[in-house]
Design a protein around this motif. Structure first.
Motif, PDB file in Angstrom:
ATOM      1  N   PHE A  26       5.447 -13.772   1.253  1.00 35.78           N
ATOM      2  CA  PHE A  26       5.079 -14.880   2.141  1.00 35.78           C
ATOM      3  C   PHE A  26       6.200 -15.918   2.208  1.00 35.78           C
ATOM      4  N   GLY A  27       6.954 -16.077   1.128  1.00 33.22           N
ATOM      5  CA  GLY A  27       8.099 -16.985   1.118  1.00 33.22           C
ATOM      6  C   GLY A  27       9.185 -16.555   2.092  1.00 33.22           C
ATOM      7  N   ALA A  28       9.198 -15.277   2.440  1.00 31.05           N
ATOM      8  CA  ALA A  28      10.192 -14.774   3.390  1.00 31.05           C
ATOM      9  C   ALA A  28       9.997 -15.394   4.776  1.00 31.05           C
ATOM     10  N   VAL A  29       8.767 -15.765   5.104  1.00 31.08           N
ATOM     11  CA  VAL A  29       8.498 -16.400   6.397  1.00 31.08           C
ATOM     12  C   VAL A  29       9.263 -17.714   6.497  1.00 31.08           C
ATOM     13  N   SER A  30       9.238 -18.492   5.441  1.00 28.69           N
ATOM     14  CA  SER A  30       9.951 -19.765   5.410  1.00 28.69           C
ATOM     15  C   SER A  30      11.456 -19.557   5.529  1.00 28.69           C
ATOM     16  N   VAL A  31      11.965 -18.549   4.843  1.00 34.65           N
ATOM     17  CA  VAL A  31      13.403 -18.262   4.892  1.00 34.65           C
ATOM     18  C   VAL A  31      13.803 -17.809   6.291  1.00 34.65           C
ATOM     19  N   LEU A  32      12.949 -17.016   6.923  1.00 34.27           N
ATOM     20  CA  LEU A  32      13.232 -16.558   8.282  1.00 34.27           C
ATOM     21  C   LEU A  32      13.301 -17.734   9.255  1.00 34.27           C
ATOM     22  N   LYS A  33      12.371 -18.671   9.125  1.00 31.77           N
ATOM     23  CA  LYS A  33      12.395 -19.872   9.974  1.00 31.77           C
ATOM     24  C   LYS A  33      13.657 -20.680   9.735  1.00 31.77           C
ATOM     25  N   GLN A  34      14.043 -20.805   8.465  1.00 34.95           N
ATOM     26  CA  GLN A  34      15.252 -21.552   8.112  1.00 34.95           C
ATOM     27  C   GLN A  34      16.484 -20.889   8.727  1.00 34.95           C
ATOM     28  N   ALA A  35      16.543 -19.575   8.681  1.00 37.99           N
ATOM     29  CA  ALA A  35      17.697 -18.859   9.236  1.00 37.99           C
ATOM     30  C   ALA A  35      17.764 -19.012  10.753  1.00 37.99           C
ATOM     31  N   ARG A  36      16.618 -18.928  11.415  1.00 40.23           N
ATOM     32  CA  ARG A  36      16.607 -19.097  12.875  1.00 40.23           C
ATOM     33  C   ARG A  36      17.072 -20.490  13.276  1.00 40.23           C
ATOM     34  N   LYS A  37      16.588 -21.496  12.549  1.00 41.98           N
ATOM     35  CA  LYS A  37      16.988 -22.870  12.865  1.00 41.98           C
ATOM     36  C   LYS A  37      18.481 -23.080  12.605  1.00 41.98           C
ATOM     37  N   ALA A  38      18.970 -22.490  11.524  1.00 43.54           N
ATOM     38  CA  ALA A  38      20.387 -22.618  11.184  1.00 43.54           C
ATOM     39  C   ALA A  38      21.263 -21.955  12.247  1.00 43.54           C
ATOM     40  N   ARG A  39      20.821 -20.819  12.754  1.00 45.64           N
ATOM     41  CA  ARG A  39      21.579 -20.150  13.815  1.00 45.64           C
ATOM     42  C   ARG A  39      21.614 -20.971  15.095  1.00 45.64           C
ATOM     43  N   SER A  40      20.456 -21.525  15.456  1.00 50.87           N
ATOM     44  CA  SER A  40      20.410 -22.297  16.694  1.00 50.87           C
ATOM     45  C   SER A  40      21.217 -23.588  16.584  1.00 50.87           C
ATOM     46  N   ASP A  41      21.317 -24.151  15.363  1.00 54.24           N
ATOM     47  CA  ASP A  41      22.088 -25.381  15.160  1.00 54.24           C
ATOM     48  C   ASP A  41      23.544 -25.100  14.794  1.00 54.24           C
ATOM     49  N   ASN A  42      23.910 -23.827  14.676  1.00 54.02           N
ATOM     50  CA  ASN A  42      25.252 -23.427  14.223  1.00 54.02           C
ATOM     51  C   ASN A  42      25.598 -24.079  12.883  1.00 54.02           C
ATOM     52  N   ASP A  43      24.636 -24.096  11.981  1.00 50.87           N
ATOM     53  CA  ASP A  43      24.817 -24.694  10.656  1.00 50.87           C
ATOM     54  C   ASP A  43      25.097 -23.583   9.642  1.00 50.87           C
ATOM     55  N   LEU A  45      26.204 -23.700   6.548  1.00 53.21           N
ATOM     56  CA  LEU A  45      25.741 -23.934   5.187  1.00 53.21           C
ATOM     57  C   LEU A  45      24.258 -23.599   5.029  1.00 53.21           C
ATOM     58  N   ARG A  46      23.444 -24.000   5.992  1.00 46.41           N
ATOM     59  CA  ARG A  46      22.014 -23.655   5.942  1.00 46.41           C
ATOM     60  C   ARG A  46      21.798 -22.149   6.111  1.00 46.41           C
ATOM     61  N   LEU A  47      22.633 -21.510   6.917  1.00 43.54           N
ATOM     62  CA  LEU A  47      22.535 -20.072   7.089  1.00 43.54           C
ATOM     63  C   LEU A  47      22.884 -19.344   5.785  1.00 43.54           C
ATOM     64  N   LEU A  48      23.884 -19.842   5.094  1.00 44.00           N
ATOM     65  CA  LEU A  48      24.248 -19.274   3.795  1.00 44.00           C
ATOM     66  C   LEU A  48      23.117 -19.477   2.790  1.00 44.00           C
ATOM     67  N   ASP A  49      22.493 -20.656   2.817  1.00 43.93           N
ATOM     68  CA  ASP A  49      21.355 -20.933   1.938  1.00 43.93           C
ATOM     69  C   ASP A  49      20.206 -19.970   2.219  1.00 43.93           C
ATOM     70  N   ALA A  50      19.947 -19.705   3.484  1.00 45.54           N
ATOM     71  CA  ALA A  50      18.884 -18.771   3.853  1.00 45.54           C
ATOM     72  C   ALA A  50      19.213 -17.360   3.377  1.00 45.54           C
ATOM     73  N   ALA A  51      20.467 -16.972   3.464  1.00 44.98           N
ATOM     74  CA  ALA A  51      20.872 -15.639   3.011  1.00 44.98           C
ATOM     75  C   ALA A  51      20.703 -15.493   1.502  1.00 44.98           C
ATOM     76  N   VAL A  52      21.078 -16.526   0.759  1.00 43.09           N
ATOM     77  CA  VAL A  52      20.919 -16.490  -0.695  1.00 43.09           C
ATOM     78  C   VAL A  52      19.435 -16.468  -1.062  1.00 43.09           C
ATOM     79  N   SER A  53      18.635 -17.235  -0.357  1.00 43.48           N
ATOM     80  CA  SER A  53      17.185 -17.242  -0.605  1.00 43.48           C
ATOM     81  C   SER A  53      16.570 -15.878  -0.295  1.00 43.48           C
ATOM     82  N   ALA A  54      17.025 -15.252   0.780  1.00 52.06           N
ATOM     83  CA  ALA A  54      16.521 -13.920   1.136  1.00 52.06           C
ATOM     84  C   ALA A  54      16.891 -12.906   0.060  1.00 52.06           C
ATOM     85  N   ALA A  55      18.094 -13.034  -0.494  1.00 51.42           N
ATOM     86  CA  ALA A  55      18.504 -12.130  -1.578  1.00 51.42           C
ATOM     87  C   ALA A  55      17.638 -12.341  -2.815  1.00 51.42           C
ATOM     88  N   ALA A  56      17.296 -13.588  -3.098  1.00 55.58           N
ATOM     89  CA  ALA A  56      16.437 -13.884  -4.243  1.00 55.58           C
ATOM     90  C   ALA A  56      15.039 -13.302  -4.038  1.00 55.58           C
TER      91      ALA A  56
END
Length: 79
Positions: A26-43, A45-56
């Motif tokens: 269920f935590g993956a849903v939050s990470v997916l939202k974070q990654a989508r927002k990071a992509r749309s904002d071209n951020d 650092l947040r995209l890297l954070d989402a990738a690390v969270s997804a790996a965890a």
């Protein structure tokens, strides 16, 4: 066996492991939202954070799956 003893053993049961896997997934849903927002904002650092969270999350699910395999048919709550 008292109710408290059963509750303590729940975490190491098949049911408890399935519940842990579900909450971890269920935590993956939050990470997916974070990654989508990071992509749309071209951020980046947040995209890297989402990738690390997804790996965890993936690692956590793998560990829980391994624990589930170890439990086999030895369910604490069935006996």
């Amino acid at each position: 066996m008292s109710a408290l003893t059963k509750a303590k053993g729940f975490k190491k049961s098949r049911s408890g492991t399935y519940l842990s896997m579900a909450t971890t997934a269920f935590g993956a849903v939050s990470v997916l939202k974070q990654a989508r927002k990071a992509r749309s904002d071209n951020d980046t650092l947040r995209l890297l954070d989402a990738a690390v969270s997804a790996a965890a999350i993936a690692t956590g699910l793998a560990i829980l799956y391994r624990e589930l395999k170890r439990l086999g048919d030895d369910d604490v709550l069935l006996g």
